[in-house]
Design an enzyme around this catalytic site. Structure first.
Site, PDB file in Angstrom:
ATOM      1  CD  GLU A  96      -4.721  -1.658   1.832  1.00 34.99           C
ATOM      2  OE1 GLU A  96      -3.592  -2.061   2.185  1.00 34.99           O
ATOM      3  OE2 GLU A  96      -5.595  -1.271   2.616  1.00 34.99           O
TER       4      GLU A  96
ATOM      5  CG  ASP B 291      -8.840  -1.090   4.175  1.00 29.06           C
ATOM      6  OD1 ASP B 291      -9.887  -0.661   4.687  1.00 29.06           O
ATOM      7  OD2 ASP B 291      -7.756  -1.091   4.783  1.00 29.06           O
TER       8      ASP B 291
ATOM      9  CE  LYS C 135      -6.592   5.808   2.588  1.00 31.48           C
ATOM     10  NZ  LYS C 135      -5.929   5.526   3.851  1.00 31.48           N
TER      11      LYS C 135
ATOM     12  CG  HIS D 163      -6.548  -4.819   4.718  1.00 33.47           C
ATOM     13  ND1 HIS D 163      -5.653  -3.781   4.594  1.00 33.47           N
ATOM     14  CD2 HIS D 163      -5.814  -5.959   4.704  1.00 33.47           C
ATOM     15  CE1 HIS D 163      -4.431  -4.288   4.497  1.00 33.47           C
ATOM     16  NE2 HIS D 163      -4.505  -5.601   4.547  1.00 33.47           N
TER      17      HIS D 163
ATOM     18  CG  ASP E  63      -9.214   4.548   5.611  1.00 31.37           C
ATOM     19  OD1 ASP E  63      -9.683   3.528   6.144  1.00 31.37           O
ATOM     20  OD2 ASP E  63      -8.024   4.656   5.266  1.00 31.37           O
TER      21      ASP E  63
ATOM     22  CG  ASP F 266      -5.615  -1.743   7.882  1.00 32.95           C
ATOM     23  OD1 ASP F 266      -4.987  -1.346   8.880  1.00 32.95           O
ATOM     24  OD2 ASP F 266      -5.518  -1.195   6.767  1.00 32.95           O
TER      25      ASP F 266
ATOM     26  CG  ASP G 281      -7.767   2.590   9.447  1.00 30.52           C
ATOM     27  OD1 ASP G 281      -7.885   1.501   8.875  1.00 30.52           O
ATOM     28  OD2 ASP G 281      -7.279   3.602   8.897  1.00 30.52           O
TER      29      ASP G 281
ATOM     30  CD1 TRP H 252      -2.628   1.799   0.442  1.00 32.06           C
ATOM     31  CD2 TRP H 252      -1.312   2.501   2.124  1.00 32.06           C
ATOM     32  NE1 TRP H 252      -2.973   3.099   0.725  1.00 32.06           N
ATOM     33  CE2 TRP H 252      -2.181   3.552   1.749  1.00 32.06           C
ATOM     34  CE3 TRP H 252      -0.389   2.718   3.141  1.00 32.06           C
ATOM     35  CZ2 TRP H 252      -2.152   4.803   2.383  1.00 32.06           C
ATOM     36  CZ3 TRP H 252      -0.359   3.968   3.772  1.00 32.06           C
ATOM     37  CH2 TRP H 252      -1.245   4.987   3.382  1.00 32.06           C
TER      38      TRP H 252
ATOM     39  CG  HIS I  53      -8.893   1.789   1.679  1.00 32.21           C
ATOM     40  ND1 HIS I  53      -7.646   1.339   1.340  1.00 32.21           N
ATOM     41  CD2 HIS I  53      -8.780   2.260   2.941  1.00 32.21           C
ATOM     42  CE1 HIS I  53      -6.816   1.506   2.346  1.00 32.21           C
ATOM     43  NE2 HIS I  53      -7.483   2.061   3.346  1.00 32.21           N
TER      44      HIS I  53
END
Ligand SMILES: C[C@H](O)[C@H](O)[C@@H](O)C(=O)CO
Ligand SMILES: [Mn+2]
Length: 437
Positions: free
Chosen positions: A244, A277, A246, A304, A312, A344, A314, A205, A280
């Site tokens: 990955e 992800d 995004k 993820h 995003d 993640d 997380d 990433w 993302h």
């Protein structure tokens, strides 16, 4: 290792005892209820337990890593917020935290390392010179624990990432540095694979992108493609590379070079894994809906699990509708084995061990939930045009006795049932985390 028995005594907690009637346990009755909908709960437990979840190392220390820096460190696109005490300060503490977490979560797990968690014995080692020797102690640790490792090159948190560009940088010297790092990461992953006797997933990433209205959206993408072709030129046995995508990031709100279209096409054309992800995408997009489209073309995907809160962010993964929808889709497509499941998230505002346990248990719960879906009956209703019956059963399925099956899965894995793990986390906080000052 603590378990439900150790925590609650031989017969389990009162709410479990209440679940037993007429000699049949709550689990046995729940199993029958699922059987009535055509679902084999035993088989679901077995499959859910053996589905591997790759646990990221970076929740333990807020994505800081343990590199010895010769120069300045720069954030470059990733940031954990919060300052709850107890952050892991070195690789030994991360490992101790992993071990504690593994006592509290059921099923099969891997550990997912970033290059910035190299064990360099106090020496500064440039990222383009990292080698397998810097991960030897991680390999020994994983081997002793009986778990496998995955890997990630670290293309952020470095002075050469401070401009917001790495592999797509306009300056060839900067690109070459990151290409060397990417190549080094693949050799490390290949070495890990050889040591553990099975593949090591190596996820790339890069934070590359622009805050506002780039005049040239073309050149960075052309350079990223060229750089990745260089990083991935040589085949490395055992190293399974993933890329990955995004939608946007901190400082790359307008333009991310490695967008969904870029990497899904790149991965397909280069026979690499595409990494999806859950944080993302635009908040109104359904990540679950993408699975049946992507998996028409890709053999496998890296997933993820994350929890975006408006962006995003997380947040720690919880057992919410988005997560359930992802694993329902995989189960309905008989495609669970085609997803490499990794976590993640990183939250520095709460006890980090609890963050891990909540996110890992939620992910495994969602896997089980998907496997307990009465999909055969649902699909039959749909094919017969009985759409109201289908919707009705979907609604009823939400209140089937899922908790009983989940508790049984935990019992079989000899980990705490229900909220019992919270006491273990509190004990670890008192005895270990609170001493990290
Ligand atoms: C630390 C990870 O490489 C990172 O979180 C990446 O996977 C990502 O999702 C960046 O937004
Ligand atoms: Mn990710």
């Amino acid at each position: 290792m603590s378990s439900c028995r150790a925590t609650f005594g031989e017969d389990g907690p009162d709410f479990q005892k209440a679940g037993k009637s007429g000699g049949m346990s709550g689990f046995e009755r729940a199993k029958e209820v699922y059987a009535e909908t055509g679902v084999d709960a035993e088989a679901a437990i077995q499959e859910a337990l053996k589905t591997s979840i790759s646990i990221h190392c970076w929740q333990a220390d807020d994505v800081a890593g343990f590199e010895v820096h010769e120069g300045a460190k720069d954030s470059g696109g990733i940031m954990a917020t919060g300052n709850y005490p107890g952050r892991a300060r070195n690789v030994d503490e991360v490992r101790a935290d992993y071990e504690q977490v593994l006592r509290l979560v059921p099923g099969t797990h891997r550990a997912n390392l970033h290059a910035s968690y190299a064990d360099t014995a106090g020496k500064a080692v440039s990222r383009d010179r990292l080698g397998l020797e810097h991960f030897a102690s991680w390999i020994d640790w994983a081997n002793d624990l009986g778990i496998k490792l995955d890997f990630n090159p670290t293309y952020f948190g470095h002075p050469l990432a401070a401009s917001g560009f790495t592999l797509s940088h306009a300056d060839a010297a900067v690109r070459e540095f990151w290409i060397r790092h990417g190549v080094a990461s693949r050799h490390i992953a290949g070495g890990i694979a050889a040591a553990q006797g099975s593949e090591c997933v190596n996820n790339h990433w890069v934070p590359d992108g622009a805050k506002d209205s780039p005049a040239d959206r073309w050149s960075p993408r052309a350079r990223l493609l060229e750089s990745f072709d260089e990083v991935l030129r040589e085949p490395v046995d055992g190293c399974t590379d993933a890329v990955e995508s995004k939608l946007f990031g901190l400082g790359s709100e307008d333009y991310v070079v490695g967008s969904f279209e870029f990497y899904s096409s790149y991965a397909l054309s280069r026979k690499k894994l595409f990494c999806l992800d859950m944080g993302h995408f635009h908040p109104t997009e359904s990540v679950a809906d993408k699975l049946s489209a992507l998996l028409q073309f890709h053999d496998r995907l890296l997933l993820h699990t994350s929890r975006p809160m408006r962006w995003d962010s997380d947040h720690v993964v919880i057992f919410n509708d988005d997560l359930k929808a992802v694993f329902l889709e995989l189960a309905r497509g008989n495609a669970l084995h085609r997803a490499v499941v990794a976590l993640d998230f990183f939250d520095a505002s709460i006890n980090r061990i609890a963050a891990y346990v909540i996110g890992i248990r939620a992910t495994r719960k969602a896997i089980l939930y998907g496997l307990l879906d009465p999909q055969t009956q649902l699909k039959q209703y749909e094919s017969e045009g009985k759409l109201a019956q289908k919707l009705g059963l979907m609604e009823e399925a939400k209140t089937l006795p899922f908790g009983e099956i989940w508790d049984e899965l935990c019992r079989r894995a000899d980990v705490p049932v229900g909220r019992a793990w919270i006491a273990d986390v509190e004990k670890y906080e008192e005895g270990t985390l609170s001493r990290r000052v």
